[in-house]
Design an enzyme around this catalytic site. Structure first.
Site, PDB file in Angstrom:
ATOM      1  N   GLY A   1       0.792  -1.224   0.000  1.00  0.00           N
ATOM      2  CA  GLY A   1       0.000   0.000   0.000  1.00  0.00           C
ATOM      3  C   GLY A   1       0.819   1.267   0.000  1.00  0.00           C
ATOM      4  O   GLY A   1       0.345   2.319   0.452  1.00  0.00           O
TER       5      GLY A   1
ATOM      6  N   TYR B   1      37.643   4.162  28.447  1.00  0.00           N
ATOM      7  CA  TYR B   1      38.589   5.274  28.367  1.00  0.00           C
ATOM      8  C   TYR B   1      37.813   6.595  28.399  1.00  0.00           C
ATOM      9  O   TYR B   1      36.620   6.659  28.054  1.00  0.00           O
ATOM     10  CB  TYR B   1      39.446   5.179  27.099  1.00  0.00           C
ATOM     11  CG  TYR B   1      38.648   5.146  25.803  1.00  0.00           C
ATOM     12  CD1 TYR B   1      38.331   6.323  25.121  1.00  0.00           C
ATOM     13  CD2 TYR B   1      38.224   3.933  25.269  1.00  0.00           C
ATOM     14  CE1 TYR B   1      37.609   6.293  23.942  1.00  0.00           C
ATOM     15  CE2 TYR B   1      37.497   3.900  24.085  1.00  0.00           C
ATOM     16  CZ  TYR B   1      37.190   5.078  23.417  1.00  0.00           C
ATOM     17  OH  TYR B   1      36.468   5.043  22.258  1.00  0.00           O
TER      18      TYR B   1
ATOM     19  N   SER C   1      30.262   0.410  12.986  1.00  0.00           N
ATOM     20  CA  SER C   1      30.473   0.011  14.386  1.00  0.00           C
ATOM     21  C   SER C   1      31.535   0.839  15.094  1.00  0.00           C
ATOM     22  O   SER C   1      31.764   0.641  16.285  1.00  0.00           O
ATOM     23  CB  SER C   1      30.836  -1.476  14.448  1.00  0.00           C
ATOM     24  OG  SER C   1      32.010  -1.735  13.692  1.00  0.00           O
ATOM     25  N   GLY C   2      32.189   1.744  14.380  1.00  0.00           N
ATOM     26  CA  GLY C   2      33.109   2.658  15.049  1.00  0.00           C
ATOM     27  C   GLY C   2      34.572   2.528  14.717  1.00  0.00           C
ATOM     28  O   GLY C   2      35.409   3.139  15.390  1.00  0.00           O
TER      29      GLY C   2
ATOM     30  N   HIS D   1      42.865   6.733  12.149  1.00  0.00           N
ATOM     31  CA  HIS D   1      42.937   8.058  12.786  1.00  0.00           C
ATOM     32  C   HIS D   1      44.274   8.298  13.485  1.00  0.00           C
ATOM     33  O   HIS D   1      45.067   7.366  13.732  1.00  0.00           O
ATOM     34  CB  HIS D   1      41.784   8.235  13.784  1.00  0.00           C
ATOM     35  CG  HIS D   1      41.850   7.377  15.005  1.00  0.00           C
ATOM     36  ND1 HIS D   1      42.682   7.641  16.074  1.00  0.00           N
ATOM     37  CD2 HIS D   1      41.154   6.250  15.345  1.00  0.00           C
ATOM     38  CE1 HIS D   1      42.499   6.735  17.015  1.00  0.00           C
ATOM     39  NE2 HIS D   1      41.587   5.867  16.598  1.00  0.00           N
TER      40      HIS D   1
ATOM     41  N   CYS E   1      40.288   0.546  16.254  1.00  0.00           N
ATOM     42  CA  CYS E   1      40.682   1.438  15.165  1.00  0.00           C
ATOM     43  C   CYS E   1      42.113   1.159  14.732  1.00  0.00           C
ATOM     44  O   CYS E   1      42.876   0.489  15.425  1.00  0.00           O
ATOM     45  CB  CYS E   1      40.555   2.902  15.597  1.00  0.00           C
ATOM     46  SG  CYS E   1      38.853   3.435  15.900  1.00  0.00           S
TER      47      CYS E   1
END
Length: 414
Positions: free
Chosen positions: A243, A325, A339-340, A344, A362
């Site tokens: 619909g 942390y 997810s992060g 970096h 990371c």
């Protein structure tokens, strides 16, 4: 005297005979269907004045054929407007509607083989005007204006469409085409039939549905640098099932940039950045420590940010948890998963970079190296990570390249 009388009688009889013959001729002509005095041209001539009265040929009026009918109401938004003319030739057609903001919007179309066809489906709850012009069989121009009104839909009956990459952008060789919807698409096949990707040079590829609210398109292998890509999601008015109908159509044209692949080896703790097939830089890095293992597999740069704060809560940690942390400022960061995970700058772990994995998942590097990566990599560039036993999963960022071309194609709804 007798001779005179006889002569008079004969003359009178002769006159009667002439009149009789004339009367017979007139009667014969009438019975034969040709009026007296008719010449070769078939024009009727009156016996009294010798004038001619021509009969004008009758021209049938144009009969208009349109979908929908004139003055129709509650017309379904997935109706394709068409127009043609019987007993004449359609020369022009124009379709427009007045938006709910009061603006007149023209709808493009094509006239081919005597039939005009609208280039788009319909907007809900508006009045359309269809102006037509045709020529009759004798070359006379005739016009007609027809109107109709479409069915009204609620926002819950309309599926919003968003397409990326953005129009005019340049992205890396790993960037998929992404179409997202705010509401579930039940009839995925019907939507997919109206979602087109054109590439120059041509590269074969396929759609893959990650869910009922997101579909990706990618070629069989990484994009060829310099490829021009055009996305045409003609979904306005298209039935989505359940619909609901597509709320709008979307287009985007973008370019594939140079080939950039960051090869991260978390066993050797090194990242080699390969640009156009040559190693441009080798960078010491650190990956995820036990309990926060970095995912291995093919990732794609999703976003680039500077001066952000990384928080433990974003990866599910709270005070008191192992590995928690405090908020940490980061100068340079490139996101690679939902997810992060990021590439970096991590000045606090320089002594571990190139030696061991100490991060929370990371891939960390020095400020200087992270700045170089930030300036030399763009959204859509590839990150190939190896050295861990934790794999990438579909849907966690642009994980599309972790499937073979065959498995990817199997994710199509067609």
């Amino acid at each position: 005297m007798k001779l005179t009388i006889r002569h008079t009688v004969v003359s009178s009889l002769a006159l009667v005979a002439v009149l009789a013959v004339s009367a017979c001729n007139a009667s014969a002509n009438a019975d034969g269907g040709s009026p007296a005095g008719t010449g070769a041209g078939g024009n009727q001539t009156s016996s009294a004045g010798g004038q001619t009265n021509s009969q004008t040929p009758t021209v049938d009026p144009v009969t208009w054929k349109t979908t929908p009918d004139d003055k129709a109401t509650n017309v379904a938004v997935d109706t394709r407007v068409t127009a043609s003319a019987d007993k004449g030739t359609l020369e022009k057609a124009s379709l427009s509607y007045v938006s709910k903001k009061g603006n007149t919007v023209k709808v493009d179309g094509t006239l081919e083989g005597g039939t005009w066809t609208a280039g788009d489906l319909l907007e809900p709850g508006v009045k359309y005007t269809l102006a037509l012009e045709a020529k009759t069989t004798d070359g006379t121009t005739t016009e007609s204006t027809r109107t109709f009104r479409t069915d009204n839909l609620t926002l819950d009956q309309q599926v919003y469409v968003a397409v990326s990459p953005r129009d005019g952008g340049t992205v890396g060789i790993g960037m998929p085409v992404i179409v997202r919807f705010d509401l579930p698409v039940v009839d995925k096949a019907n939507f997919e039939k109206n979602m087109h990707v054109t590439t120059t040079p041509a590269q074969a590829g396929s759609w893959y549905w990650l869910s009922s609210k997101e579909a990706h398109w990618r070629p069989a292998t990484y994009w060829k640098p310099g490829t021009k890509v055009k996305v045409d999601a003609q979904l306005n008015g298209v039935p989505a099932g359940g619909g609901r109908w597509g709320e709008m159509s979307r287009t985007s044209e973008f370019t594939i940039g140079r080939s950039v692949i960051a090869k991260v080896d978390l066993k050797s703790h090194q990242m080699k950045v390969v640009i156009n097939g040559k190693v441009a830089k080798t960078i010491p890095v650190t990956g995820g420590q036990p309990g926060f293992i970095t995912r291995s597999g093919v990732k794609v740069i999703m976003d680039k940010v500077t001066n952000i704060t990384m928080r433990a809560e974003t990866i599910g940690l709270k005070k008191g948890d192992v590995g928690y942390y405090s908020d940490t400022p980061v100068k340079w960061a490139l996101r690679v998963t939902n997810s992060g995970e990021f590439l970096h700058s991590a000045p606090w772990s320089v002594k571990d970079q190139g030696v061991r994995n100490v991060s929370h998942g990371c891939t960390g590097m020095s400020d200087a190296n992270a700045e170089w990566v930030y300036k030399n990599m763009i959204i859509g560039d590839v990150v190939e990570t190896t050295g861990t036993n934790r794999p990438m999963t579909m849907g966690n960022g642009y994980a599309d390249w972790n499937l073979s071309a065959a498995k990817w194609a199997a994710g199509s709804a067609l």
